[in-house]
Each structure stands twice: as structure tokens, then as C-alpha cells.
Write an enzyme that holds these catalytic residues in place. Structure first.
Site, PDB file in Angstrom:
ATOM      1  N   GLY A  46       3.633   0.517   3.866  1.00  0.00           N
ATOM      2  CA  GLY A  46       3.701   1.306   2.648  1.00  0.00           C
ATOM      3  C   GLY A  46       4.012   2.748   2.987  1.00  0.00           C
ATOM      4  O   GLY A  46       3.746   3.203   4.107  1.00  0.00           O
ATOM      5  N   GLN A  51       4.317  11.782   1.823  1.00  0.00           N
ATOM      6  CA  GLN A  51       4.392  11.615   3.279  1.00  0.00           C
ATOM      7  C   GLN A  51       5.730  12.066   3.841  1.00  0.00           C
ATOM      8  O   GLN A  51       5.857  12.252   5.053  1.00  0.00           O
ATOM      9  CB  GLN A  51       4.136  10.151   3.671  1.00  0.00           C
ATOM     10  CG  GLN A  51       2.706   9.698   3.434  1.00  0.00           C
ATOM     11  CD  GLN A  51       2.496   8.263   3.863  1.00  0.00           C
ATOM     12  OE1 GLN A  51       2.767   7.353   3.109  1.00  0.00           O
ATOM     13  NE2 GLN A  51       2.048   8.059   5.094  1.00  0.00           N
ATOM     14  N   CYS A  89      -2.346   4.559   8.981  1.00  0.00           N
ATOM     15  CA  CYS A  89      -1.444   5.323   8.112  1.00  0.00           C
ATOM     16  C   CYS A  89      -0.327   5.901   8.968  1.00  0.00           C
ATOM     17  O   CYS A  89      -0.584   6.402  10.072  1.00  0.00           O
ATOM     18  CB  CYS A  89      -2.229   6.445   7.434  1.00  0.00           C
ATOM     19  SG  CYS A  89      -1.224   7.457   6.337  1.00  0.00           S
ATOM     20  N   LEU A  90       0.893   5.847   8.476  1.00  0.00           N
ATOM     21  CA  LEU A  90       2.031   6.402   9.221  1.00  0.00           C
ATOM     22  C   LEU A  90       1.882   7.906   9.422  1.00  0.00           C
ATOM     23  O   LEU A  90       2.519   8.475  10.296  1.00  0.00           O
ATOM     24  CB  LEU A  90       3.338   6.085   8.488  1.00  0.00           C
ATOM     25  CG  LEU A  90       3.717   4.599   8.477  1.00  0.00           C
ATOM     26  CD1 LEU A  90       4.852   4.344   7.506  1.00  0.00           C
ATOM     27  CD2 LEU A  90       4.084   4.123   9.872  1.00  0.00           C
ATOM     28  N   HIS A 131      -4.198   2.356  -1.093  1.00  0.00           N
ATOM     29  CA  HIS A 131      -3.856   3.339  -0.066  1.00  0.00           C
ATOM     30  C   HIS A 131      -2.716   4.248  -0.544  1.00  0.00           C
ATOM     31  O   HIS A 131      -2.811   5.484  -0.433  1.00  0.00           O
ATOM     32  CB  HIS A 131      -3.449   2.590   1.214  1.00  0.00           C
ATOM     33  CG  HIS A 131      -3.134   3.467   2.377  1.00  0.00           C
ATOM     34  ND1 HIS A 131      -3.923   3.526   3.503  1.00  0.00           N
ATOM     35  CD2 HIS A 131      -2.095   4.325   2.602  1.00  0.00           C
ATOM     36  CE1 HIS A 131      -3.380   4.390   4.369  1.00  0.00           C
ATOM     37  NE2 HIS A 131      -2.267   4.881   3.847  1.00  0.00           N
ATOM     38  N   GLU A 132      -1.657   3.652  -1.107  1.00  0.00           N
ATOM     39  CA  GLU A 132      -0.496   4.461  -1.515  1.00  0.00           C
ATOM     40  C   GLU A 132      -0.802   5.327  -2.733  1.00  0.00           C
ATOM     41  O   GLU A 132      -0.401   6.490  -2.792  1.00  0.00           O
ATOM     42  CB  GLU A 132       0.718   3.568  -1.791  1.00  0.00           C
ATOM     43  CG  GLU A 132       1.213   2.765  -0.605  1.00  0.00           C
ATOM     44  CD  GLU A 132       1.313   3.548   0.679  1.00  0.00           C
ATOM     45  OE1 GLU A 132       1.668   4.740   0.650  1.00  0.00           O
ATOM     46  OE2 GLU A 132       1.019   2.971   1.739  1.00  0.00           O
ATOM     47  N   HIS A 135      -2.575   8.383  -1.770  1.00  0.00           N
ATOM     48  CA  HIS A 135      -1.697   9.423  -1.216  1.00  0.00           C
ATOM     49  C   HIS A 135      -1.174  10.339  -2.325  1.00  0.00           C
ATOM     50  O   HIS A 135      -1.016  11.545  -2.123  1.00  0.00           O
ATOM     51  CB  HIS A 135      -0.483   8.795  -0.513  1.00  0.00           C
ATOM     52  CG  HIS A 135      -0.706   8.488   0.938  1.00  0.00           C
ATOM     53  ND1 HIS A 135      -1.087   9.436   1.861  1.00  0.00           N
ATOM     54  CD2 HIS A 135      -0.560   7.334   1.645  1.00  0.00           C
ATOM     55  CE1 HIS A 135      -1.174   8.871   3.056  1.00  0.00           C
ATOM     56  NE2 HIS A 135      -0.866   7.598   2.951  1.00  0.00           N
TER      57      HIS A 135
HETATM   58 NI    NI Z   1      -0.800   6.237   4.463  1.00  0.00          NI
END
Ligand code: NI
Length: 178
Positions: A46, A51, A89-90, A131-132, A135
Site C-alpha cells: 500500500g 508518502q 511501512c515503506l 494503515h493507508e 497516513h
Molecule cells: Ni505506510
């Protein structure tokens, strides 16, 4: 399409509340295409617009069938149950945390043309929705876990629990980041 740079934890963009998307134009389409390409290259599950430094309410989630869902202005309508699980998380490479999430989540969102839709997700998809969408409100999963683990530490824990042998699919998907 282009691969965009994924910002990491110390970047202030990750702590901002994002603005609703109001224009369903070529710029939004480009952003969604770029998010998809960037997510694919990063092998994640995701990715949210903040991000990559865009403070708009748009995100991509990889579904169970490996297709990518575009969510514009997504909201959680309902949720049930709870599931503990490993989350990465990226924007926080190499780290993992155990995070409790609902195990069933219903969302509504708009597509790139502004059309509203609803979708239900369980298990990893429910986790990704949460999670998204977090963000987009400037929140990281790290706020929901007591401590973070390195990949090596997580490997040890999973080996001890025997999860790698028992649940290879879950392990593989669970270790991809968002
Ligand atoms: Ni993340």
C-alpha cells in the site's frame, strides 16, 4: 508514469492531515498512476499520497488477488473484531511492529472519476485499509505499537513461533510493507 521518491519517517509531510481531493482531473490520474508504479517497484502492499509528498487524500492498496485498488477520499464506515499482526511501512524501511487492527473493515471511497464505491476487507486487506487511511491523517503505525523490531529480530520471533512453516502465504504477504 513515473516512480516518485518515498519519503521516510522524519519528513514533516508524513505528519500532516491531508486535504480532500476536489478535482478529478489528469493531475489526479497521474498521481494515482505514479503511486501504483512506485508501489510496484517498492514491492509494497500500500502507498498513500503523503508518502510521496502530496498532501491529498489518495492511496493505493494491494488486494488479495494482487490487483491494486485506488482510493480517493477514503473513509472507514464500519469495523469489527481485532487482529494482531506484523506491520511495516515503506516510509520506515527495515522496521516492523506488532499492531492490533480490526479484522473486518468497510470503507467508502471515490475512484479517479469521482464515483463513490464501498468495499469490505478482512485480514490483510482490512489492515491495509486502516494503515493507508491513517497516513492521510498524518499517523504512522508506530503510534500503535509498543516497540519496533528490525527484520532480523522479526525473523527470530517468527522462527520461534513456527509461523514460517505453518503459514508461508501469510508470512510472505505480512512482510510486505505499506
Ligand atoms: Ni505506510
Amino acid at each position: 508514469m513515473a516512480i516518485r521518491t518515498i519519503l521516510t519517517q522524519d519528513d514533516p509531510a508524513l505528519n500532516k492531515v491531508c486535504h480532500p481531493v476536489t478535482r478529478f482531473d489528469d493531475k489526479l490520474a497521474d498521481l494515482l498512476d505514479d503511486l501504483k508504479e512506485t508501489l510496484t517497484q517498492a514491492n509494497g502492499m500500500g502507498l498513500a499520497a503523503p508518502q510521496v509528498g502530496i498532501l491529498r487524500r489518495a492511496a493505493i492498496v494491494l488486494l488479495e488477488d494482487e490487483s491494486m485498488l485506488e482510493m480517493v477520499n477514503p473513509e472507514i464506515l464500519d469495523q469489527r473484531g481485532e487482529q494482531p499482526g506484523w506491520e511495516g511501512c515503506l516510509s520506515l524501511p527495515g522496521m516492523w511492529g506488532n499492531v492490533m487492527r480490526p479484522d473486518w473493515v468497510k470503507i467508502r471511497a471515490q475512484d479517479r472519476n469521482g464515483q463513490w464505491f464501498e468495499m469490505e476487507g478482512t485480514d490483510m486487506t482490512a489492515r491495509c485499509f486502516c494503515h493507508e487511511i491513517s497516513h492521510l491523517d498524518g499517523h504512522m503505525y508506530t503510534e500503535l505499537t509498543e516497540r519496533l523490531y528490525t527484520a532480523e529480530e522479526l525473523d527470530e520471533i517468527l522462527a520461534q513461533e513456527g509461523e514460517q512453516a505453518n503459514h508461508p502465504k501469510r508470512e510472505r504477504r505480512g512482510r510486505r510493507r505499506r
